[in-house]
Design an enzyme around this catalytic site. Structure first.
Site, mmCIF file in Angstrom:
data_model
loop_
_atom_site.group_PDB
_atom_site.id
_atom_site.type_symbol
_atom_site.label_atom_id
_atom_site.label_comp_id
_atom_site.label_asym_id
_atom_site.label_seq_id
_atom_site.Cartn_x
_atom_site.Cartn_y
_atom_site.Cartn_z
ATOM 1 N N SER A 197 50.668 -48.389 28.426
ATOM 2 C CA SER A 197 49.907 -47.706 29.682
ATOM 3 C C SER A 197 49.456 -46.079 29.318
ATOM 4 O O SER A 197 48.475 -45.584 29.603
ATOM 5 C CB SER A 197 49.471 -48.211 30.511
ATOM 6 O OG SER A 197 50.751 -49.251 30.905
ATOM 7 N N HIS A 241 50.281 -42.205 34.142
ATOM 8 C CA HIS A 241 49.107 -42.319 33.575
ATOM 9 C C HIS A 241 48.505 -41.531 33.928
ATOM 10 O O HIS A 241 47.994 -41.175 32.757
ATOM 11 C CB HIS A 241 48.675 -43.381 35.047
ATOM 12 C CG HIS A 241 49.442 -45.003 34.833
ATOM 13 N ND1 HIS A 241 48.841 -45.887 35.555
ATOM 14 C CD2 HIS A 241 50.396 -45.506 33.648
ATOM 15 C CE1 HIS A 241 49.810 -46.880 34.988
ATOM 16 N NE2 HIS A 241 50.072 -46.726 33.737
#
Length: 250
Positions: A126, A177
């Site tokens: 991610s 993230h």
């Protein structure tokens, strides 16, 4: 840019780096879950800040390729297949793999320094995928010559939804993230130097009996058709990001 209509053969020929990355995802997933020494591979490669502090620096890279849950590996790989091809073609194979690994590395370094030694083990692609999304943020703001308006609106909508979901879902590596996204946007000017629009390499037909490629063709569609397509891809992007944001922290 984000609609895939290639066959598997043409996709792997045009986007070899993405094909290899997805292959690594799947191989490691199968190995860790179904083959001998899978638990050892997981224990050796998972992101773990305390182990990094003890000198196991490879753990800043190896988590980028590792997934445990089926949903996790499928949706992360889907995200790469959707958002990666345009950038692989614009940047070239070498620049693409460098920016992918570099943003993933920065995301894990941020997790190490800001998360502290007690931060729970983490894994998944991610952070690197958010790095690619960060490059799209830069494209939308500063390189409008490389991305059209419709794709700009689509990708920014998906990014905003992804950021919201980052903060509302539990067990998410928020640091990875955010810093993956920031790293992608910050490094974009360097890596996009000399890049050409994704549609520039497409074949132009000159035979009057054949269709002619028009990079602005989407703007000529009826407004309601355009809205339906955008809604479809926003919903699809949300579903992809739902998987992308799942089980990042164990």
């Amino acid at each position: 840019m984000f609609i895939r209509n290639e066959s598997f053969y043409s996709f792997r020929r045009r986007y070899p780096i993405i094909t290899i990355l997805v292959g690594i995802h799947l191989i490691l997933f199968i190995w860790m879950n179904f083959l001998p020494f899978g638990n050892w591979i997981r224990a050796l490669g998972i992101g773990y800040n305390l182990a990094v502090a003890n000198g196991e620096y490879w753990r800043l890279i190896t988590p980028i390729f590792m997934h445990i849950g089926a949903g996790h590996v499928i949706f992360n790989s889907f995200s790469l297949v959707i958002f990666g091809p345009a950038l692989e073609r614009m940047l070239g194979k070498f620049k693409f793999i460098v920016i992918y690994l570099l943003t993933g590395l920065i995301a894990n370094i941020a997790t190490y320094y800001l998360g502290g030694l007690t931060y729970p083990p983490h894994l998944g692609a991610s952070g690197a995928i958010f790095g690619l999304l960060g490059m799209y943020v830069y494209l939308v703001i500063n390189r409008k010559d490389l991305i059209d308006r419709a794709n700009s609106q689509l990708v920014m909508t998906i990014i905003l939804i992804g950021l919201v979901m980052t903060f509302v879902n539990p067990n998410i590596n928020i640091l990875a993230h955010l810093f993956g996204l920031i790293a992608g946007a910050a490094l974009a000017p360097l890596f996009l130097s000399g890049a050409k629009p994704f549609y520039a390499e497409q074949r132009v037909f000159v035979d009057a009996t054949e269709p002619i490629f028009d990079p602005n063709r989407w703007q000529k569609k009826r407004k309601n058709t355009k809205i339906v397509k955008q809604i479809f891809w926003v919903i699809f992007g949300v579903l992809v990001l739902s998987g992308l944001l799942s089980r990042f922290i164990l």
